[in-house]
Write a protein that holds these residues in place. Structure first.
Motif, PDB file in Angstrom:
ATOM      1  N   ILE A 148       0.801  -1.072   0.044  1.00 52.72           N
ATOM      2  CA  ILE A 148       0.023  -0.003  -0.013  1.00 52.72           C
ATOM      3  C   ILE A 148       0.932   1.155  -0.150  1.00 52.72           C
ATOM      4  O   ILE A 148       1.743   1.388   0.677  1.00 52.72           O
ATOM      5  CB  ILE A 148      -0.812  -0.089   1.186  1.00 52.72           C
ATOM      6  CG1 ILE A 148      -1.856  -1.207   1.265  1.00 52.72           C
ATOM      7  CG2 ILE A 148      -1.894   1.497   1.315  1.00 52.72           C
ATOM      8  CD1 ILE A 148      -2.788  -1.427   2.344  1.00 52.72           C
ATOM      9  N   ALA A 149       0.668   2.025  -0.882  1.00 56.16           N
ATOM     10  CA  ALA A 149       1.560   3.288  -0.983  1.00 56.16           C
ATOM     11  C   ALA A 149       0.592   4.401  -1.608  1.00 56.16           C
ATOM     12  O   ALA A 149      -0.631   4.165  -2.193  1.00 56.16           O
ATOM     13  CB  ALA A 149       2.758   3.213  -1.817  1.00 56.16           C
ATOM     14  N   ALA A 160       0.112   6.522  -7.643  1.00 60.83           N
ATOM     15  CA  ALA A 160       0.377   5.806  -8.910  1.00 60.83           C
ATOM     16  C   ALA A 160       1.822   5.463  -8.949  1.00 60.83           C
ATOM     17  O   ALA A 160       2.382   4.325  -9.183  1.00 60.83           O
ATOM     18  CB  ALA A 160      -0.529   6.291 -10.218  1.00 60.83           C
ATOM     19  N   LYS A 164       4.507   5.690  -7.137  1.00 61.38           N
ATOM     20  CA  LYS A 164       4.784   4.809  -5.855  1.00 61.38           C
ATOM     21  C   LYS A 164       4.447   3.319  -6.104  1.00 61.38           C
ATOM     22  O   LYS A 164       5.132   2.366  -5.836  1.00 61.38           O
ATOM     23  CB  LYS A 164       4.698   5.381  -4.512  1.00 61.38           C
ATOM     24  CG  LYS A 164       5.518   6.471  -3.901  1.00 61.38           C
ATOM     25  CD  LYS A 164       5.190   6.724  -2.403  1.00 61.38           C
ATOM     26  CE  LYS A 164       6.055   7.895  -2.146  1.00 61.38           C
ATOM     27  NZ  LYS A 164       5.841   8.564  -0.686  1.00 61.38           N
ATOM     28  N   CYS A 165       3.173   3.198  -6.389  1.00 64.82           N
ATOM     29  CA  CYS A 165       2.766   1.806  -6.805  1.00 64.82           C
ATOM     30  C   CYS A 165       3.409   1.073  -7.725  1.00 64.82           C
ATOM     31  O   CYS A 165       3.659  -0.031  -7.789  1.00 64.82           O
ATOM     32  CB  CYS A 165       1.084   1.882  -6.830  1.00 64.82           C
ATOM     33  SG  CYS A 165       0.050   2.424  -4.997  1.00 64.82           S
ATOM     34  N   VAL A 176       6.620  -0.022  -6.359  1.00 61.28           N
ATOM     35  CA  VAL A 176       6.540  -1.305  -5.513  1.00 61.28           C
ATOM     36  C   VAL A 176       6.563  -2.450  -6.341  1.00 61.28           C
ATOM     37  O   VAL A 176       6.902  -3.602  -5.900  1.00 61.28           O
ATOM     38  CB  VAL A 176       5.437  -0.798  -4.308  1.00 61.28           C
ATOM     39  CG1 VAL A 176       5.111  -2.243  -3.556  1.00 61.28           C
ATOM     40  CG2 VAL A 176       5.905   0.246  -3.550  1.00 61.28           C
ATOM     41  N   GLU A 177       5.418  -2.198  -7.396  1.00 61.66           N
ATOM     42  CA  GLU A 177       5.260  -3.641  -8.274  1.00 61.66           C
ATOM     43  C   GLU A 177       6.542  -3.976  -9.271  1.00 61.66           C
ATOM     44  O   GLU A 177       6.820  -5.005  -9.145  1.00 61.66           O
ATOM     45  CB  GLU A 177       3.914  -3.435  -9.315  1.00 61.66           C
ATOM     46  CG  GLU A 177       2.787  -3.259  -8.239  1.00 61.66           C
ATOM     47  CD  GLU A 177       1.327  -3.298  -9.014  1.00 61.66           C
ATOM     48  OE1 GLU A 177       1.532  -3.140 -10.297  1.00 61.66           O
ATOM     49  OE2 GLU A 177       0.323  -3.078  -8.367  1.00 61.66           O
ATOM     50  N   ARG A 190       0.923  -6.977  -6.094  1.00 59.22           N
ATOM     51  CA  ARG A 190       0.013  -5.757  -6.217  1.00 59.22           C
ATOM     52  C   ARG A 190       0.375  -4.489  -5.117  1.00 59.22           C
ATOM     53  O   ARG A 190       0.935  -4.768  -4.133  1.00 59.22           O
ATOM     54  CB  ARG A 190      -1.327  -6.083  -6.032  1.00 59.22           C
ATOM     55  CG  ARG A 190      -2.247  -6.945  -6.781  1.00 59.22           C
ATOM     56  CD  ARG A 190      -2.658  -6.306  -8.207  1.00 59.22           C
ATOM     57  NE  ARG A 190      -3.317  -4.996  -8.113  1.00 59.22           N
ATOM     58  CZ  ARG A 190      -4.384  -4.905  -7.811  1.00 59.22           C
ATOM     59  NH1 ARG A 190      -5.135  -5.824  -7.781  1.00 59.22           N
ATOM     60  NH2 ARG A 190      -4.907  -3.568  -7.655  1.00 59.22           N
ATOM     61  N   CYS A 191       0.246  -3.299  -5.733  1.00 59.68           N
ATOM     62  CA  CYS A 191       0.255  -2.302  -4.836  1.00 59.68           C
ATOM     63  C   CYS A 191      -0.919  -1.264  -5.060  1.00 59.68           C
ATOM     64  O   CYS A 191      -1.347  -1.040  -6.096  1.00 59.68           O
ATOM     65  CB  CYS A 191       1.510  -1.482  -4.838  1.00 59.68           C
ATOM     66  SG  CYS A 191       1.918  -0.154  -3.786  1.00 59.68           S
ATOM     67  N   LEU A 192      -1.515  -0.963  -3.782  1.00 57.92           N
ATOM     68  CA  LEU A 192      -2.559  -0.098  -3.819  1.00 57.92           C
ATOM     69  C   LEU A 192      -2.411   1.163  -3.426  1.00 57.92           C
ATOM     70  O   LEU A 192      -1.686   1.380  -2.388  1.00 57.92           O
ATOM     71  CB  LEU A 192      -3.838  -1.003  -3.040  1.00 57.92           C
ATOM     72  CG  LEU A 192      -4.022  -2.471  -3.316  1.00 57.92           C
ATOM     73  CD1 LEU A 192      -4.988  -3.194  -2.577  1.00 57.92           C
ATOM     74  CD2 LEU A 192      -4.589  -2.549  -4.886  1.00 57.92           C
ATOM     75  N   ASP A 193      -3.036   2.315  -4.306  1.00 60.57           N
ATOM     76  CA  ASP A 193      -2.956   3.484  -3.743  1.00 60.57           C
ATOM     77  C   ASP A 193      -4.034   3.921  -2.716  1.00 60.57           C
ATOM     78  O   ASP A 193      -5.296   3.862  -2.987  1.00 60.57           O
ATOM     79  CB  ASP A 193      -3.106   4.523  -5.334  1.00 60.57           C
ATOM     80  CG  ASP A 193      -2.967   5.796  -4.971  1.00 60.57           C
ATOM     81  OD1 ASP A 193      -2.887   6.342  -3.640  1.00 60.57           O
ATOM     82  OD2 ASP A 193      -3.429   6.570  -5.752  1.00 60.57           O
ATOM     83  N   HIS A 194      -3.489   4.360  -1.471  1.00 61.78           N
ATOM     84  CA  HIS A 194      -4.364   4.471  -0.507  1.00 61.78           C
ATOM     85  C   HIS A 194      -5.106   6.014  -0.655  1.00 61.78           C
ATOM     86  O   HIS A 194      -6.013   6.201   0.247  1.00 61.78           O
ATOM     87  CB  HIS A 194      -3.597   4.738   0.935  1.00 61.78           C
ATOM     88  CG  HIS A 194      -2.673   5.262   1.229  1.00 61.78           C
ATOM     89  ND1 HIS A 194      -2.840   6.941   1.549  1.00 61.78           N
ATOM     90  CD2 HIS A 194      -1.200   5.365   1.155  1.00 61.78           C
ATOM     91  CE1 HIS A 194      -1.719   7.400   1.453  1.00 61.78           C
ATOM     92  NE2 HIS A 194      -0.679   6.730   1.355  1.00 61.78           N
TER      93      HIS A 194
END
Ligand code: NAP
Length: 342
Positions: A179-180, A183, A185-186, A189-190, A197-201
């Motif tokens: 979680i970051a 977009a 940063k995500c 991370v991926e 997966r990385c989700l944008d908080h």
């Protein structure tokens, strides 16, 4: 050698994020060296959330800085002068690390320093081999249950500590959901750290995306933020999930750091096990974690990136920017480069 030194002391406490307005820049003479002291030129300082935390006055595992106190920090430097007695292992030109603070030069005893040898990139001592790497490694080693196929959620996944937790989780065969914030940063991370997966908080559909990414729930949570992001993760726990509480960035950054409410409902309902973790409780584990992190970095299995800011005067604002989420990974500030002071 002696001359005018510069250092940064706390002038006033920040309400939320620290910056230049909370710091006084002081000029003071270098002190004569005593006994086996050496003088160290500070080349890089590491920015750490605990610095912002200690600028505030609230009950915590750290002690608040006093007004007028030098802002402490881990640094990488060079021995430029030796005192009257031998300081074994600390010749002129030796690269050293230690906690010497936001200043250009410092007098230090050998016990305050560690020699840094044999690394192509000595800044590794402020990243993978220092707090961020040791924290992620030791927390997972002692309290994690890194079972292949199980799912771990990592908050602040593009951050200094979180970035290593993501990579260690993947090496252990876990499904890792980061979680970051944002977009870009995500994508990092991926694509660079290897999360599944990385989700944008910050995205409007964060809650729904999290539920979709965790059809069986999170078996493990590596949490450095707390606050509403973590509460949302708690809505998606697997039964008997493990929660490693490693940091509390959301409350630390807020004007009310002492008040840090958590929605306990799902922790109870999913019968989760919660571990609070501080790396300072395990100094006996640091050499082992450092050795393992170095081996993983040298084998190319762990990426130890950092964001570099140049310039002594930029330190306080860079700390605020880092805490606000402007940068990726560990943030270092360079005070001295190949052409002299910065
Ligand atoms: N337990 C230990 O031994 C130990 C050791 C080291 C660090 N820590 C703690 O772990 C935490 C992370 O440290 P770090 O060095 O890796 O810092 P970091 O995560 O690299 O930097 C802070 C990040 O927090 C996120 N953030 C900012 N404001 C936030 C908010 N209101 N709510 C949620 N997230 C927010 C931002 O990421 P996004 O842009 O992605 O939101 C920002 O980049 C800190 O709280 C630190 O004190 C604990």
């Amino acid at each position: 050698m002696s001359g005018d030194n510069q250092r940064m002391i706390l002038a006033r406490r920040p309400v939320d994020l620290p910056g230049r307005e909370h710091i006084t820049f002081e000029t003071c003479p270098d002190q004569p060296l005593r006994d086996d002291e050496v003088r160290v030129r500070v080349d890089y300082v590491a920015l750490s959330p605990w610095q912002g935390q200690r600028m505030k006055d609230f009950k915590n595992y750290t002690t608040p800085f006093e007004i007028g106190e030098l802002i402490d920090c881990d640094m990488l430097g060079t021995v430029i002068e030796r005192g009257p007695l031998p300081a074994a292992g600390f010749d002129l030109g030796q690269t050293v690390t230690g906690r010497l603070g936001w200043r250009r030069r410092a007098e230090a005893r050998p016990n305050d320093l560690q020699a840094v040898d044999g690394l192509d990139d000595p800044t590794l001592w402020l990243t993978a081999l220092s707090s961020p790497g040791l924290t992620a490694y030791t927390a997972l080693d002692l309290y994690g249950r890194t079972i292949p196929g199980q799912t771990m959620v990592v908050t602040s996944a593009a951050g200094a500590v979180g970035g290593y937790a993501v990579q260690l989780g993947k090496l252990a065969g876990m499904t890792v959901i980061g979680i970051a914030g944002g977009a870009e940063k995500c994508a990092y991370v991926e694509n660079t750290l290897g999360a599944d997966r990385c989700l944008d908080h910050r995205a409007d559909d964060f809650a729904a995306a999290l539920a979709t990414a965790l059809p069986d729930g999170a078996h493990q949570v590596f949490d450095t933020t707390g606050g509403p992001i973590t509460d949302q993760v708690f809505e998606n726990l697997a039964k008997h999930a493990r929660v490693l509480i490693v940091g509390r960035t959301a409350s630390n950054n807020s004007p009310t750091p002492a008040s840090d409410p958590v929605n306990m409902r799902q922790l109870w309902a999913r019968e989760a096990v919660v571990y609070g973790f501080s790396r300072y409780s395990y100094p006996e584990r640091w050499a082992f974690a450092r050795e393992r992190m170095l081996a993983l970095c040298q084998a190319g299995k762990i990426r130890a990136g950092h964001h570099l800011v140049d310039g002594f005067e930029n330190t306080p604002d860079a700390l605020g920017d880092m805490l606000a989420g402007k940068f990726f990974g560990k943030v270092l500030v360079r005070y001295h480069g190949p052409d002299g002071p910065l």
